[in-house]
Design a protein around this motif. Sequence first.
Motif, short mmCIF file in Angstrom:
data_model
loop_
_atom_site.label_atom_id
_atom_site.label_comp_id
_atom_site.label_asym_id
_atom_site.label_seq_id
_atom_site.Cartn_x
_atom_site.Cartn_y
_atom_site.Cartn_z
N ALA A 466 56.19 79.05 29.58
CA ALA A 466 56.94 80.17 29.01
C ALA A 466 56.33 81.50 29.43
O ALA A 466 57.05 82.43 29.84
N PHE A 467 55.01 81.62 29.36
CA PHE A 467 54.34 82.86 29.78
C PHE A 467 54.51 83.10 31.27
O PHE A 467 54.68 84.24 31.72
N LEU A 468 54.46 82.00 32.05
CA LEU A 468 54.60 82.14 33.49
C LEU A 468 55.99 82.67 33.86
O LEU A 468 56.12 83.51 34.76
N VAL A 469 57.02 82.21 33.17
CA VAL A 469 58.38 82.71 33.43
C VAL A 469 58.45 84.20 33.14
O VAL A 469 59.06 84.97 33.91
N LEU A 470 57.84 84.63 32.04
CA LEU A 470 57.82 86.07 31.73
C LEU A 470 57.14 86.87 32.84
O LEU A 470 57.62 87.92 33.26
N ILE A 471 56.00 86.37 33.31
CA ILE A 471 55.26 87.07 34.37
C ILE A 471 56.07 87.10 35.66
O ILE A 471 56.10 88.11 36.36
N MET A 472 56.74 86.00 35.97
CA MET A 472 57.55 85.95 37.19
C MET A 472 58.71 86.94 37.13
O MET A 472 59.11 87.51 38.14
N ILE A 473 59.23 87.17 35.92
CA ILE A 473 60.37 88.07 35.78
C ILE A 473 59.93 89.52 35.79
O ILE A 473 60.44 90.33 36.57
N ILE A 474 58.94 89.87 34.94
CA ILE A 474 58.65 91.30 34.76
C ILE A 474 57.54 91.81 35.67
O ILE A 474 57.45 93.02 35.88
N LEU A 475 56.70 90.92 36.22
CA LEU A 475 55.64 91.39 37.10
C LEU A 475 55.95 91.11 38.56
O LEU A 475 55.89 92.01 39.40
N TRP A 476 56.25 89.85 38.86
CA TRP A 476 56.40 89.46 40.25
C TRP A 476 57.79 89.74 40.81
O TRP A 476 57.97 89.73 42.02
N LYS A 477 58.77 89.97 39.93
CA LYS A 477 60.16 90.14 40.38
C LYS A 477 60.59 88.97 41.27
O LYS A 477 61.21 89.14 42.32
N THR A 478 60.24 87.76 40.82
CA THR A 478 60.49 86.55 41.61
C THR A 478 61.98 86.25 41.70
O THR A 478 62.75 86.55 40.80
N HIS A 479 62.38 85.61 42.80
CA HIS A 479 63.77 85.20 42.99
C HIS A 479 64.18 84.22 41.90
O HIS A 479 63.38 83.38 41.46
N ILE A 480 65.42 84.29 41.50
CA ILE A 480 65.91 83.50 40.38
C ILE A 480 65.78 82.00 40.64
O ILE A 480 65.62 81.21 39.70
N LEU A 481 65.82 81.58 41.91
CA LEU A 481 65.72 80.15 42.21
C LEU A 481 64.34 79.60 41.85
O LEU A 481 64.22 78.50 41.29
N LEU A 482 63.29 80.37 42.15
CA LEU A 482 61.94 79.92 41.79
C LEU A 482 61.74 79.92 40.28
O LEU A 482 61.10 79.03 39.73
N ILE A 483 62.30 80.94 39.62
CA ILE A 483 62.22 80.97 38.15
C ILE A 483 62.92 79.76 37.57
O ILE A 483 62.42 79.11 36.63
N SER A 484 64.08 79.42 38.12
CA SER A 484 64.83 78.25 37.63
C SER A 484 64.02 76.98 37.84
O SER A 484 64.04 76.07 36.99
#
Length: 767
Positions: A466-484
Motif C-alpha cells: 500500500a505504501f509502495l503504491v502511494l510512493i509510485m504515484i506521488i513521488l515516482w510518477k510511475t506509469h499506470i501499468l506498473l502501478i497496476s
Amino acid sequence: MSSDNEVVLHEDSTTTEQFKENKLILNGSFDVESCKHGHDHHHGCNQPKGGDEWMVILQLAFQSLGVVYGDLGTSPLYVFSSTFTDGIKDNDDIIGVLSLILYTITLLPLIKYVFFVLRANDNGNGGTFALYSLICRYAKVGLIPSQEAEDQDVSTFQLELPDNRMLRASKVKSLLENSNFAKTFLLFATMLGTSMVIGDGVLTPCISVLSAVSGLREATSAMTEDRIVWLSVVILILLFTVQRFGTDKVGYTFAPIICVWFSLIGGIGIYNFIEYDPSVVKAINPKYIVDYFKRNKKQAWISLGGAVLSITGTEALFADVGHFSVKSIQISMCTVTYPALLLAYIGQASFLRKNNNLILETFYKSIPGPLYWPMFVVAVLASIIASQAMISGTFSIIQQSLSLGCFPRVKIVHTSAKYAGQVYVPEINYLLMLACVCVTLGFKDTVKIGNAYGIAVVFVMCLTSAFLVLIMIILWKTHILLISYIMIIGSVELVYLSSVLYKFGEVGYLPLAFALFLMSVMYTWNYVYRKKYYFELDHKSSPEKVKEIITETNSHRLPGLAIFYSELVHGIPPIFEHYIANVPALHSILVFVSIKSLPINIVPVEERFLFRREQPNNLQVFRCVVRYGYTDVRNEEEPFEMLLIERLKEFIKEDYYMGLAQQGDNNEQAQNEIDGELIDDIGVIVKEEEEEWGADREIEVLDRATEAGVVHLVGEHDVVAGKGASIGKRILIDYGYNILKRNLRQSNKVFDIPHKRMLKVGMTYEL
C-alpha cells in the motif's frame, strides 16, 4: 545588518561566492543553509571508484547472506509440515503446493521486493518508517507542525525523483495533505505495521529454534517433546543474553554459516530430486495450482497459511538494506538465496512423493544419513542467526519510533562504531526474551506458532504494498501499468492474509495481541506528545514578550551561559516565562535549544545546527534548532554542550561576516568586482579595528560566560487532562501516559548533561 539574518554554521572558510549564495536565501527565512551538499553526501564519501566498486559490492553481497536471509533461508525447516497439517490426501497435491511455493517466492521476495521495494529506500535505509518518511517528506502529512522550508535543504532530505521533479503535486498528494483522516490513518498504519514487525521479533526465534532443535527426535528416542522445548528455551535465553555484546564482532561468522546452509539445502535438494521423483519439475506449470484448488477447495485456501511461511523474513530484505546496498542484496538474492530455496523445496517435494507419511519430519527425514549431524548443527546455527537478525531489526525499529516521537524513551546502546544501525535496547531485549520463553513453553508446537507467524508476515507485506503504491504515484510518477502490477501482487497478498486470518482462533490472535499492546503504548505516547507540542505552540512567548522580560531583568543578569531545552521548534516555550516568574534573574547569555527529528535517516553534523539571534543584539539571546535523523547517533563521540558552544561561536562569526557581505553588496563598486576585488575589500573591512572588535568581542563574552559556568535548564512537564475532558482522555493522559513516563528514562538522559549543572524547571500542562 538586517535583524532577520539567520545562518547555519559550517567548517569551510568564507568566500564571497558563499556570501552571494547565502544572501539570495535570506529574505524572510527562519534559518539559512550556508553549506550545500549534493545528494551523495552520505553515500558518496567512501564510495570506491572504477573496478574496485564491484569488488566492494560483491563483498557486501556475501556479507548480506548472514544478516538478511537468516529467516527466509530457514523456512524449509517447517513449510511443508505447516501446509499439510492434516496429511497428504492426493499425491498430486504435493506438486500443486510446490508450484504455489515456487511462484510465491518468485512474485513476492524476488520481483516485488528485490526489484521494486528496494528502490523505495530512504537514503539507503528501509522498513515501514522509511516508507512513511518518504511520504512525509514529499507530502505534508506529519501530525506535528514542525516543518520548515530549510529542512528540505539538508543534503539527505533531497528526494531523487526519476522525472517530473518540479511538476504540480498530484491529486493523491493533495488528498493526503488536506485530509486529517488520511494523515492519522497513515501514522496509525505505520504504527500497526511496526508493531507487527516487532511481533516477528518474538515469533521468529520461537519457530526457528524449535524447528531446528526438533531434529534431535530423529537421533534418539530419549528426546521427548518437553525436553526439546526446554532445550529451545535455554538456547533462546542464551541468545538474548548475548545481545548486549552486539552483532559487529560475530558478524563475520554469520555469512559463512548461512552460505554453508544454502549449499547444503541446495545440494540435498538436488540429491532428493534425482533420487526420488524428478517429475516434480512439472510444478513450473501454474496449472497444478489451479488443479490443487479444484480438488481441495476450502482446504487448499486454508493451506495458504502454511505456504506463505516460505517467504518469512522477506521484510528483512528491505529493513536491512541500510547495512549493505541495493545492488549487493539483488546479487545475493538472485545468485544464492533464490536458487538454493527453489532446489530445497523441489527436493523436499520429490522426497514426499515417495514418503507421504513423513510429512511432519520432512526436513530431517530427507537428509542423507552421513549428513544428518552436520546438517543438524548448521540448522541450529542458522536458526540462531535468523533470530539474531530479527531481534536486531526490532531494536532498529524501536530506535526509529523513538526518534519520531512514537515510542516512550528507552535506553539505546550503539554496539558498533562501524555500523550506526546496530543498536541494543536493554528494556526491549528482556521483554522480548520473556515473550519468547512464554510462547515457546505455552504452545510447544511449530504448527501453532506458524499460524501466528503468518499473520504478522503477510500483514506487513500488505502494508508495504500500500505504501509502495502511494510512493509510485506521488513521488515516482510511475506509469499506470506498473502501478497496476504492484496492485495485483497486493491482491495476491490479501488472499494470503484472508487465509492466515482464518486461523485466528488457533494462536493466530497472538501477533495481533502483541500489536495491540504495542499500538496502545505507541499511540498513548504519540498522542500526548502531539498535545504537548500544540500546547506549547499556543502558549509560546512572543518576541516582544521576551524582549520585555529580559529588559526588566537586565539588572539581574548573572555571569554564565544558560541552555533551555524544549521540543518546541517555532518560538520560545512557555516554561521560560514560568521560570522568570519564580526566579527573576537571567544568565548573561541564553540559548533556547529545540531538538527536532526529521523524517530522514541521517542529518550530516555540519547541517545539524540552525541558529537565530533574537533582536536586538545586545540581548545575547539565541535560538537553536538541532536536527537529527531517526538513525543518528546522539552524543556518542563528543559532548553535546561542547559541540553546541563551538557551533555558536561559528554562527557569531558567520552572522557578522554575512552582514559585511550584504554591506559590500549594496556598494555599487563592490558589485562590479566579483572576480576577486570584493574579497580584498571585505578583507580590508574585516581588519578595521572597530568592526573586528564587534565579532571578537562577542566571542570573548561567550568564552567568559562559558568559563563562569554553563547551566542546563530542562523542562520537567507534568501533564494532566484539562477540565471537562472525557473519561477516555483522562485515562489516556492521567494514567496511561504518566505511568509510562514514570517508569522510563528522563529527558535529561537523552543528552550527556552533567547532573551538577542541570536544573529542572517544573510546570504542569492541562491538555
